[in-house]
Every structure is written in structure tokens, then in C-alpha cells.
Design a protein around this motif. Structure first.
Motif, PDB file in Angstrom:
ATOM      1  N   HIS A 709      13.956  14.946  -3.378  1.00  0.00           N
ATOM      2  CA  HIS A 709      15.289  15.404  -3.024  1.00  0.00           C
ATOM      3  C   HIS A 709      15.369  15.701  -1.526  1.00  0.00           C
ATOM      4  CE1 HIS A 709      15.872  16.018  -7.360  1.00  0.00           C
ATOM      5  NE2 HIS A 709      14.726  16.692  -7.363  1.00  0.00           N
ATOM      6  N   GLY A 710      16.567  15.945  -1.081  1.00  0.00           N
ATOM      7  CA  GLY A 710      16.789  16.453   0.260  1.00  0.00           C
ATOM      8  C   GLY A 710      16.696  15.408   1.350  1.00  0.00           C
ATOM      9  N   PRO A 711      16.638  15.849   2.627  1.00  0.00           N
ATOM     10  CA  PRO A 711      16.621  14.918   3.768  1.00  0.00           C
ATOM     11  C   PRO A 711      15.437  13.962   3.745  1.00  0.00           C
ATOM     12  CG  PRO A 711      17.092  17.152   4.498  1.00  0.00           C
ATOM     13  CD  PRO A 711      16.695  17.260   3.060  1.00  0.00           C
ATOM     14  N   ALA A 712      14.305  14.421   3.203  1.00  0.00           N
ATOM     15  CA  ALA A 712      13.131  13.544   3.185  1.00  0.00           C
ATOM     16  C   ALA A 712      13.371  12.300   2.349  1.00  0.00           C
ATOM     17  CB  ALA A 712      11.927  14.309   2.654  1.00  0.00           C
ATOM     18  N   ALA A 713      14.306  12.376   1.389  1.00  0.00           N
ATOM     19  CA  ALA A 713      14.570  11.227   0.528  1.00  0.00           C
ATOM     20  C   ALA A 713      15.365  10.151   1.227  1.00  0.00           C
ATOM     21  CB  ALA A 713      15.284  11.685  -0.739  1.00  0.00           C
ATOM     22  N   GLY A 714      15.891  10.455   2.413  1.00  0.00           N
ATOM     23  CA  GLY A 714      16.648   9.450   3.140  1.00  0.00           C
ATOM     24  C   GLY A 714      17.844   8.939   2.380  1.00  0.00           C
ATOM     25  N   GLY A 715      18.518   9.818   1.652  1.00  0.00           N
ATOM     26  CA  GLY A 715      19.688   9.405   0.898  1.00  0.00           C
ATOM     27  C   GLY A 715      19.372   8.891  -0.485  1.00  0.00           C
ATOM     28  N   GLY A 716      18.084   8.784  -0.815  1.00  0.00           N
ATOM     29  CA  GLY A 716      17.698   8.337  -2.147  1.00  0.00           C
ATOM     30  C   GLY A 716      17.916   6.863  -2.413  1.00  0.00           C
ATOM     31  N   ASP A 717      18.194   6.084  -1.374  1.00  0.00           N
ATOM     32  CA  ASP A 717      18.406   4.644  -1.558  1.00  0.00           C
ATOM     33  C   ASP A 717      17.052   3.960  -1.747  1.00  0.00           C
ATOM     34  OD1 ASP A 717      19.151   2.029  -1.542  1.00  0.00           O
ATOM     35  OD2 ASP A 717      19.985   2.030   0.493  1.00  0.00           O
ATOM     36  N   PRO A 718      16.781   3.349  -2.911  1.00  0.00           N
ATOM     37  CA  PRO A 718      15.470   2.707  -3.120  1.00  0.00           C
ATOM     38  C   PRO A 718      15.232   1.539  -2.175  1.00  0.00           C
ATOM     39  CG  PRO A 718      16.978   2.160  -4.892  1.00  0.00           C
ATOM     40  CD  PRO A 718      17.663   3.226  -4.075  1.00  0.00           C
ATOM     41  N   ALA A 719      16.299   0.993  -1.598  1.00  0.00           N
ATOM     42  CA  ALA A 719      16.107  -0.110  -0.655  1.00  0.00           C
ATOM     43  C   ALA A 719      15.444   0.363   0.636  1.00  0.00           C
ATOM     44  CB  ALA A 719      17.446  -0.773  -0.344  1.00  0.00           C
ATOM     45  N   ARG A 720      15.464   1.680   0.881  1.00  0.00           N
ATOM     46  CA  ARG A 720      14.850   2.210   2.091  1.00  0.00           C
ATOM     47  C   ARG A 720      13.420   2.675   1.852  1.00  0.00           C
ATOM     48  NH1 ARG A 720      18.205   6.294   5.530  1.00  0.00           N
ATOM     49  NH2 ARG A 720      16.377   5.812   6.821  1.00  0.00           N
ATOM     50  N   TRP A 721      12.881   2.363   0.664  1.00  0.00           N
ATOM     51  CA  TRP A 721      11.518   2.742   0.326  1.00  0.00           C
ATOM     52  C   TRP A 721      10.806   1.563  -0.308  1.00  0.00           C
ATOM     53  CZ3 TRP A 721       9.609   7.735   1.228  1.00  0.00           C
ATOM     54  CH2 TRP A 721      10.556   8.662   1.669  1.00  0.00           C
ATOM     55  N   ARG A 722       9.501   1.622  -0.260  1.00  0.00           N
ATOM     56  CA  ARG A 722       8.704   0.619  -0.989  1.00  0.00           C
ATOM     57  C   ARG A 722       7.520   1.341  -1.621  1.00  0.00           C
ATOM     58  NH1 ARG A 722       7.358  -0.905   4.439  1.00  0.00           N
ATOM     59  NH2 ARG A 722       9.074  -2.394   4.360  1.00  0.00           N
ATOM     60  N   SER A 723       7.022   0.776  -2.701  1.00  0.00           N
ATOM     61  CA  SER A 723       5.924   1.403  -3.442  1.00  0.00           C
ATOM     62  C   SER A 723       4.827   0.378  -3.673  1.00  0.00           C
ATOM     63  CB  SER A 723       6.427   1.947  -4.781  1.00  0.00           C
ATOM     64  OG  SER A 723       5.355   2.428  -5.571  1.00  0.00           O
ATOM     65  N   SER A 724       3.603   0.867  -3.699  1.00  0.00           N
ATOM     66  CA  SER A 724       2.478   0.019  -4.064  1.00  0.00           C
ATOM     67  C   SER A 724       2.471  -0.170  -5.579  1.00  0.00           C
ATOM     68  CB  SER A 724       1.175   0.666  -3.589  1.00  0.00           C
ATOM     69  OG  SER A 724       0.954   1.878  -4.282  1.00  0.00           O
TER      70      SER A 724
END
Length: 994
Positions: A709-724
Motif C-alpha cells: 500500500h501507500g506511495p511505495a506501491a507507485g499507484g498499485g499499477d502492475p505494469a510498473r512492477w515486475r516479478s521473478s
């Protein structure tokens, strides 16, 4: 009879002098080649020794001695070794300087017991220290301390300190130095600095390398009396031997090698913990390899020159014999015996050959001495009688050539000798051409079979060029005859008569072949020199990577980039570089700060560094930055079964330049919680590189959902994250949803990272293939896309991969410091760049300059051997000019008589002048053009076999083809030299014609 021969020599003294000079050029290589090899041995050995690092120039023997007087034999006979007497074995190394030393750790002045004070006795240390205050050691009880150590501990000259011998306790929970002897009171006699910490005197002990705790390496130096009388347990005793001036000279190498081998055997036999440490065999190996390269390359031009000189002698002596056929006929008509005929026919030439041979013996050595003195001052050519071992063979070959060249006039009947025009003898000439061509083909076949330039392969270039010259000359004869006929038909009598003169005289064709071969040999030498020079420049520039390369101590990657950008805000003088450690099966990779790549790095020709840099750093999303001294993550953990909880670590990079941080946020509890860590270094902001989610040891079938949650999530958009693998991302109702599907087979757990780089990562690649992934800075595989292809990459060569350092660092999830990191500098970098980097917290531990490598390469065997190629090119130019001068002198009278007869029959003066001026000068022009073509053909067939790239060439695209400018310059120089001999020869005929 001897007087008559000498009278003949004097009557044709001009021809005799030229013949003697040609003989000298034939004998000189037989002396110059071994003399040059011997001189090259000295140059190579001196060059390698001067460029060797400290471990390659030193030998250290030592062992740990138990309590007692240092150097005293053990009283219990327990296998101890007396180093003070055993050191005599080391002293047997000729030309080495030796230093006795001893040391042990002490405590008493450091405020932290985790660190010790190195107490060192080193023989004659005061001569290598500079006292800032106080004095150096005089008597027992004196000690001198380093300037920075004294300032840190608040000590000064005149103070009294107490030191005790110490032992390190390596208990996992109790790691520190503890005293193991009674303290000894010492008087601080002075405070020192070290003018030359890298001097050979200090050996391999690393006295001044950084100590643990970021302390400078500054031992406490004492006298032998102080060290021996202090109560202690163990003492590390050493003798360091360092190579003195000339110790690794080529003449001393056998003795040094034998003494070193004996020392190895003595140390092995003595045992008792005695050790021998040296990298000198590596230096000797390089010297031997360089000498072998010289011995492989020098015979190549030497054989070409000797073969060409013998062919020239055969030509000019035979040419003179043909011109003296009337004399031979008169001698035969007078009934002279056959041995008198042979002596009168050959004596004149043999006298000139003998005089020329003596001149060649002296001239060959003097020429090498002069060349080495100019190119390698201070080394010396070292004249040696062994250089003369091939001179008798060369003299015998020259004498045999003279005798063989005289055979035809002596064996022919008198009626044939009285004929004005000689028989061409084309069948024998064609057989000779075929034989030489066959030998050339066989030699080239050996090269292609992998035989190298050793043995018969050394003759391959000479045979190829001589065969090419003979074939060109044979093909040119009919063409010149056709040109002559067409010229006469069209009324150009001058050029037509010149064409007939060149085509109808068999000796003229042979002269042309010699000129073509001479130009070809000089051109081949120019090709070798040019390719070798450009190869060394490539290795020194592109192989180094930049004008100057600094290696730095382990440091954070972002911290390194920030420091380099701080000292070079314009981005044109310095660049951060981190080599990526890759498996052996994978091509090497470099991560560089591409914002300054085009301005700093060396680049292969034909590439556009600015375009490459732009392709490696396309625009990317901004990273996630956490600010504040307290790093807090708002997380919700759900759907985890009992006993299947996971822990979470955050990998952070402080933007202020501090080292990266891998901070544990703890084991995640069910429900929504805030996990905090106190990190003052994040006050200015920390970039979030990764979240590492791991399960407990031996815990299987871990599944669950984590919501960020919060600012660390960067808006929670999964397109802005990647996972191994093991994690699936989606948008949650109020944050980023991370679904764990299992941690089995994932030793690092699941790594979730913000998207702050292009992905796949763009790379520049050298070499073939299309790799889909590369190893990243954290040893994980990274998908890549090929943005540019290059023939080679700076420093890495080919095959290799280049990536942007900042993007590669953002993809890394290890938070580790970079080992082996470098700072590349351009030529415009300021002299105090090392000090500026030090002010930014970057410690330089290595410094390599491209010009240093270039000087080192210039002293290696292949580069030194090229000097003989250049020397041969000069000698061949003189040989060709001598051929023109001598043949013109012999032919002058006959040509003048022929043209005078034509003048009587109505040939105009202008046409007669044209017939003279079109002959030799145009022969020279055609020979230079054809010889250059033959040189290029010979280089294409054999040049690749020469070891021009150095002893251990890196994987770089070394040049194989010679440049146009050096070859054109060589051809132009030869044209001027040969025209300078041909035009006066033509004018001499015109003077006879008047």
C-alpha cells in the motif's frame, strides 16, 4: 696472372666497386641477422623486466619462527629452520638485492582491540623513510610511527608507548587481538612518511596497504634489538630478494633460472614451514616467448634479402660476363688453358666479391649497432663473434654464384662468343621460373597446414615474391615487345626502340625481375611494419579501453557513478565502469555509465559511439524513491497457512552516495501492518531496487498474497512492477497485489522490482550469435535485446557485451559493492584526478595508461623484430639501385654503339634521346607498380602467419591488411631512389652517344 687480374679490376674499377657493394649487401644479412637477434634478446629482456610488476621481480622466503631470539636455531630440534643461515640460498641469485625482515602483531596503542599494530623490523628501513618530525631509529627501545597513525592516536615524537605481542582470537562471538606477552616500553623517536611505497625495497609484504577499519597501512618500525627482546610467541621472518639493474638481462637469465630452480629444491628439502613466493617464472616465460618470436620473424626478411642478393649477384656478374665475351673469345683463340680461362674470367669478379664480403661482415654488425642505438638507446647491440658464424657460408654462396654466372661464356664456342647478340636461352629460364614457383607453392602450403614461419615457412614470403617477380617479368616481355612494335608503326621511334631494347635483351628482363622483387620485398616489409604498428596501437587503445584506466577498491555501484560524475560534471573526462562476472561459457560483459561513453572510451574504427550510447540508454520510467530516516512499508499479508510465513527484505540505494542497503523488514504477519527500519542514510532519499520475499528454511508449499500500500506501491499499477518466477502481480483494491505461487526451487525467493529500466535490457554486442539473456550484476539472468553490433568493445574485445551501468544496477537485487570496478579517463583528465576521486571516497588501487602499454608492446619480441624488416627494406632499396647502376655501366658502351649505328642510318637525335630516356626510367616505373602489386599478393598469401599481434593478444579485431598511405609512401620513396639511379645511367649513355 694475379697482376693481370688486378689490372682488369682497376680498369673497370667502377663496376668492381658496385659489385663489391652488392656482395656486401649479400653478406651483411648473414651477419646482421644473428647480430640483430642477439641485440633483440637484450631489448626484449630489458623491456619485459622494466614493465614487470613487483611480484615478478621479487623472491621471498620466510617462515613463522617460535619464541626465542630471531634467527636463532630452535633448541628443541623440532623441525625449525634458521632463516638467517638458510637465506644464503637466496643470496645465490645473481644481481639481486636482499632485505631481512621480521614482524608480529602487537596491541597497546589502538583504542579498538579488533585491530592490531604491525611491529616491523626491516633491514635499512631508515634509508627508505622520510622523517616528518624527530629522528629515525638509533638504539634499542626506539620506534617510529606513521604520520597518519600518529595524528589519529594523538602521538608525537618524544612520547612513550607500551606495546605487547598479540594473538588474534577467532571465536565467532569474540574476535579480537589479545596480549600474549609482557608489555615493552618504547620511545617514539620520530614520525615518518614513505616517499616510495611501491619501491622494490619494500618487497611483497604490503606494509602500506590499507588496514582493516579504514586505517592507513603504517607499521611501527623498530630495530632488531627491540623486536628480539620483546616477549612474544611467533614471529614472521622473511628475506626479500629484488632484481637489481640488469639482473634480468639476457646474459644473466640462465644463471638466474638455475639459481631459482635450486632455491625451489632447497626450500622443498628443508621443509619446516619454509615458504618460497615469487612470480618470476612468469616474467621469464614472457622473455623466452619474446625471444622465440624474434627468432621466428627475423629469418623472414633475412632470407628474402639473401635470396635477392644472390639473384642480383648472378645477374650482374652474368651481365658483365656477357659484355666481356669478346675478351673471352680472344683468350680462347690464343690457346690459353682452361684453368687460365676460368681464372681470367672469374678473377676480376672474385676479387670484388672478396672485398665486398669483408665490407659486409663489418657493415652488417655496424648497421645493427647503429640501428639499435637509435631505436633502443642504452641497450647496446653487444657485438659478438658468434654473429659471424654464417658469414663464411654467405661468402661461399656469393663465390659460387660468381662462378655459375660465368659458366656460359666459358663453355661456349669461340664463334658464339664473337656474336653481337646473345642467345636468349628461354627454355632454361622458363624451367627456373617453374621451379621457383613450385617451391613457393610448397612453402605456402606448409603455412596453410599450420607449420608457421618456422623452418621452411620462413622462406615462404621470399619465394612467393621472387616467383611473382619472375612471372611478372616473363609476362611483361611480350607486352613490351608489342608496345614497341605499335610505337614504331605509329611513328614513335624513341619509345619503340626502348621497347625493343627491353624485350629483346634477356638480361633486361632479368633486371626487371630483380627490380620487381626488390620493390616487393620492401613493400612486404612496409606491410608488416604498418600492420604491426596499427595492431599495437589498437591493443594499447581499444585493448585498454581508454587513455587511462583506474582500478578502485570495492565500492557501491551508484556511489561510484555519483563520485565520478562529481569530479567530472561535464562528462568528458571520466566514466564509471563495472566488469560483470559471467560464467566461462558466456561472453564477458561490461556495465558502463553511457552518459559519457562517447567522450571517454576508445572505439573501433567505423563505429559511432554516440549512437551506441543513445541506443543503450533509451528513456525509462522514474524509479521508486523512499525519503526519510525511517523507511516504512505498508503491507497486508493474507492467505498464508500456519507455519508458512515469509520474510521480506528491501534492497535500497541511498541517493546521497552511501553504500547500498539490504534491510530486513521482518517476518510478515497476517493482516495489514507497517514495517519500519531506521536508515539515516535515506534522509536524502533511497531508490527502491527490489523487494525480496523468502520462506523459512526447509519450508515447502508456501503460498499467499501480499499487498503493498501507500506511495511505495507507485499507484498499485502492475505494469510498473515486475516479478521473478514464483510471483504474480495484479492491481489490488488499494495497492499492488503480489500472489506467491510457490517458493520451491527458488533459493533467492521471489524478487519484485519497480519498472525503472527498459526491459529487456538493450545491449551492444561484439561477435556473432544472438544471446537471449546475460548474467546481471547480481548474477541473475537478464533478458536482453540487441541494440547495436560492433566489431569489438573497449577493453573486452570480441565476443563481449556492453550495457548501461545505471540500468544494470537498478535491475540488481544484491545490494553488494562492485569488485574490480574501474574509472576510465580520457586524455583531457586532470593530473589530480586520483586525489579528486579520493576526496569523493573512491580509493584507487591500480593505474594503467594506454601509453604505458604501448611502450611495453614496443619492447616485446614481435615489435622488436619488425625493426629488422625496416632495416632490410633499406638494404633492398640500395641493392636495387646498385643493380641499375652496374647494369647501366656494363651496357652503356654497347647501347651507345647501337644507337650511333642507327644515327648513321638516319635515326634522328630526338628519337635516339627518347630511346635512351624511355628505357631505364620506364623500367623503374613499371617495376615499382608491379613490385607493389607483388608485395600485396605476397602479404595476402603469407602475412597472416607472422605473429604481429604480440605474445598473448587479446580478442581484438587486429588489422590484417596494410594501409594505403604507408605502402604508397614506400613505393614513392623507392621510385625516387631508383629513378635517382636510372636517370644518371640514361644520361651516361647519351654522353657516350655524343
Amino acid at each position: 696472372m694475379i697482376a693481370l687480374v688486378l689490372t682488369m679490376v682497376w680498369a673497370r674499377r667502377g663496376q668492381a666497386v658496385v659489385l663489391a657493394l652488392l656482395t656486401a649487401l649479400a653478406v651483411a644479412p648473414a651477419v646482421a641477422a644473428p647480430a640483430y637477434v642477439r641485440a633483440a634478446d637484450r631489448v626484449v629482456a630489458a623491456g619485459e623486466a622494466a614493465a614487470a610488476d613487483l611480484p615478478e621481480r621479487t623472491v621471498t622466503i620466510g617462515f613463522t619462527e617460535n619464541a626465542g631470539q630471531i634467527g636463532d636455531p630452535a633448541t628443541d630440534g623440532g623441525g625449525q629452520v634458521n632463516l638467517s643461515s638458510t637465506g644464503g640460498a637466496l643470496v645465490s641469485l645473481p644481481g639481486f638485492d636482499y632485505v631481512y625482515a621480521a614482524e608480529y602483531p602487537t596491541v597497546g596503542i589502538e583504542r579498538d582491540d579488533r585491530y592490531r599494530t604491525r611491529l616491523v623490523y626491516r633491514q635499512d628501513a631508515c634509508a627508505h623513510l622520510r622523517m616528518v618530525t624527530g629522528r629515525c631509529l638509533i638504539g634499542a627501545g626506539d620506534v617510529v610511527l606513521g604520520e597518519q597513525t600518529a595524528a589519529r592516536l594523538g602521538l608525537a615524537a618524544g612520547d612513550s608507548i607500551a606495546l605487547s605481542s598479540a594473538t588474534f582470537v577467532a571465536d565467532p562471538e569474540f574476535q579480537m587481538y589479545v596480549a600474549d606477552g609482557a608489555p615493552k616500553r618504547l620511545f617514539v623517536a620520530g614520525i615518518y612518511t614513505v616517499p616510495e611505497p611501491a619501491a622494490l625495497y619494500w618487497g611483497r609484504q604490503g606494509y602500506f596497504a590499507a588496514d582493516p577499519g579504514d586505517r592507513p597501512g603504517e607499521p611501527a618500525f623498530v630495530g632488531l634489538g627491540s623486536m628480539s627482546t620483546m616477549q612474544r610467541r611467533n614471529v614472521q621472518v622473511t628475506i626479500d630478494g629484488s632484481a637489481g639493474p640488469g639482473a634480468m638481462g639476457v646474459d644473466r637469465l640462465p644463471a638466474v633460472r638455475a639459481a631459482l630452480d635450486q632455491l625451489h629444491r632447497d626450500v622443498a628439502d628443508l621443509g619446516g614451514g619454509l615458504t618460497l613466493t615469487t612470480a618470476m617464472p612468469a616474467l621469464m616465460h614472457r622473455i623466452d616467448a619474446g625471444r622465440e618470436a624474434v627468432r621466428a620473424m627475423v629469418p623472414v626478411p633475412a632470407l628474402a634479402l639473401i635470396l635477392l642478393a644472390c639473384l642480383t649477384l648472378f645477374l650482374v656478374v652474368g651481365y658483365g660476363a656477357e659484355a666481356r665475351r669478346p675478351e673471352a673469345a680472344v683468350i680462347a683463340l690464343r690457346g690459353a688453358r682452361w684453368w687460365h680461362r676460368w681464372w681470367l674470367a672469374t678473377g676480376e669478379s672474385l676479387v670484388a666479391v672478396l672485398a665486398g664480403a669483408l665490407a659486409g661482415v663489418v657493415g652488417g654488425q655496424l648497421l645493427v649497432t647503429a640501428a639499435v642505438a637509435v631505436r633502443y638507446p642504452g641497450v647496446g647491440a653487444d657485438p659478438d663473434p658468434a654473429s659471424l658464424r654464417y658469414a663464411p657460408l654467405a661468402l661461399a654462396a656469393a663465390a659460387l654464384t660468381v662462378v655459375l654466372a660465368q659458366r656460359r661464356p666459358l663453355l661456349r664456342p669461340v664463334a658464339t662468343l664473337l656474336r653481337r647478340a646473345p642467345r636468349p636461352g628461354r627454355a632454361a629460364g622458363l624451367l627456373t621460373d617453374v621451379l621457383v614457383a613450385a617451391l613457393a607453392a610448397a612453402a605456402v602450403a606448409q603455412l596453410l597446414a599450420g607449420g608457421g614461419v618456422a623452418g621452411a615457412g620462413a622462406a615462404a614470403p621470399a619465394l612467393v615474391m621472387v616467383a611473382g617477380a619472375l612471372l611478372v617479368a616473363r609476362a611483361l616481355g611480350p607486352l613490351v615487345a608489342r608496345f614497341g612494335r605499335r610505337s614504331i608503326t605509329r611513328g614513335r621511334l624513341g619509345s619503340g626502340l626502348a621497347g625493343y631494347q627491353l624485350s629483346r635483351q634477356p638480361r633486361s628482363v632479368t633486371v626487371f625481375a630483380v627490380l620487381v622483387a626488390s620493390v616487393a620485398v620492401s613493400g612486404y616489409a612496409a606491410c608488416a611494419a604498418d600492420v604491426a604498428s596499427r595492431g599495437r596501437q589498437l591493443q594499447a587503445g581499444l585493448g585498454t579501453g581508454a587513455d587511462r584506466v583506474l582500478t578502485v577498491a570495492p565500492i557501491g555501484r551508484t556511489r561510484l557513478m555519483n563520485a565520478v560524475r562529481a569530479v567530472d560534471p561535464d562528462g568528458v573526462r571520466a566514466m564509471a565502469v563495472v566488469p560483470i562476472v559471467t560464467p566461462e561459457s558466456e561472453r564477458p560483459a561490461l556495465a558502463v555509465d553511457t552518459t559519457r561513453l562517447a567522450a571517454v572510451a576508445a572505439w573501433p574504427s567505423g563505429s559511432d559511439p554516440a549512437r551506441v550510447a543513445a541506443s543503450l540508454r533509451p528513456p525509462a520510467p522514474d524509479p521508486v524513491v523512499l525519503r526519510g530516516a525511517d523507511v516504512a512499508l505498508d503491507l497486508t499479508a493474507a492467505e498464508f497457512r500456519a507455519g508458512k510465513a515469509v520474510s521480506l527484505d528491501a534492497v535500497l540505494t541511498p541517493l546521497g552516495g552511501e553504500p547500498d542497503v539490504v534491510t530486513p523488514m521482518g517476518v510478515l504477519r497476517d493482516g495489514r501492518h507497517t514495517y519500519r527500519q531506521r536508515l539515516p542514510q535515506c534522509m536524502a532519499g533511497c531508490r527502491l531496487n527490489a523487494l525480496k520475499i523468502a520462506g523459512g528454511a526447509a519450508v515447502l508449499d508456501v503460498t499467499g498474497v501480499i499487498t503493498l500500500h501507500g506511495p511505495a506501491a507507485g499507484g498499485g499499477d502492475p505494469a510498473r512492477w515486475r516479478s521473478s518466477p514464483g510471483g504474480e502481480l495484479s492491481a489490488g483494491p488499494d495497492g499492488l497485489r503480489i500472489a506467491l505461487t510457490g517458493l520451491e526451487g527458488l533459493p533467492e525467493g521471489v524478487i519484485v522490482q519497480p519498472v525503472s529500466t527498459p526491459y529487456p535490457l538493450p545491449v551492444a554486442i561484439a561477435g556473432g550469435g544472438r544471446p537471449g539473456t546475460i548474467t546481471g550484476l547480481d548474477y541473475r539472468n537478464i533478458p536482453i535485446t540487441i541494440a547495436a553490433r560492433l566489431p569489438a568493445l573497449p577493453s573486452a574485445g570480441s565476443p563481449a557485451v556492453l550495457v548501461d551501468l545505471e540500468y544494470a544496477d537498478r535491475l540488481a537485487a544484491d545490494g553488494a559493492a562492485a569488485t574490480g570496478a574501474q574509472v576510465w579517463l580520457s586524455a583531457s583528465a586532470p593530473d589530480d584526478i586520483v586525489a579528486r576521486l579520493s576526496d569523493q571516497g573512491v580509493k584507487v588501487v591500480g593505474d594503467v595508461r594506454a601509453e604505458q602499454l604501448a611502450r611495453r608492446l614496443d619492447r616485446q619480441g614481435p615489435a622488436v623484430a619488425i625493426g629488422y624488416f625496416v632495416l632490410v627494406a633499406v638494404l633492398v632499396a640500395g641493392l636495387a639501385a646498385g643493380v641499375l647502376v652496374l647494369t647501366a655501366a656494363v651496357d652503356r658502351q654497347r647501347r651507345a654503339e647501337d644507337l650511333a649505328a642507327l644515327r648513321v642510318q638516319g635515326l634522328g637525335r630526338r628519337e635516339a634521346r627518347g630511346a635512351v630516356l624511355w628505357a631505364y626510367p620506364w623500367m623503374v616505373v613499371l617495376a615499382v607498380v608491379a613490385g607493389t602489386a607483388v608485395a600485396l599478393g605476397g602479404w595476402a598469401l603469407t602475412g597472416w602467419a607472422l605473429p604481429l599481434a604480440g605474445l598473448e593478444p587479446p580478442p581484438l579485431p587486429f588489422p590484417g591488411r596494410p594501409g594505403v598511405a604507408p605502402l604508397a609512401l614506400t613505393a614513392g620513396t623507392l621510385l625516387i631512389v631508383l629513378l635517382g639511379a636510372a636517370i644518371p645511367a640514361a644520361r651516361g649513355v647519351l654522353r657516350q652517344l655524343r
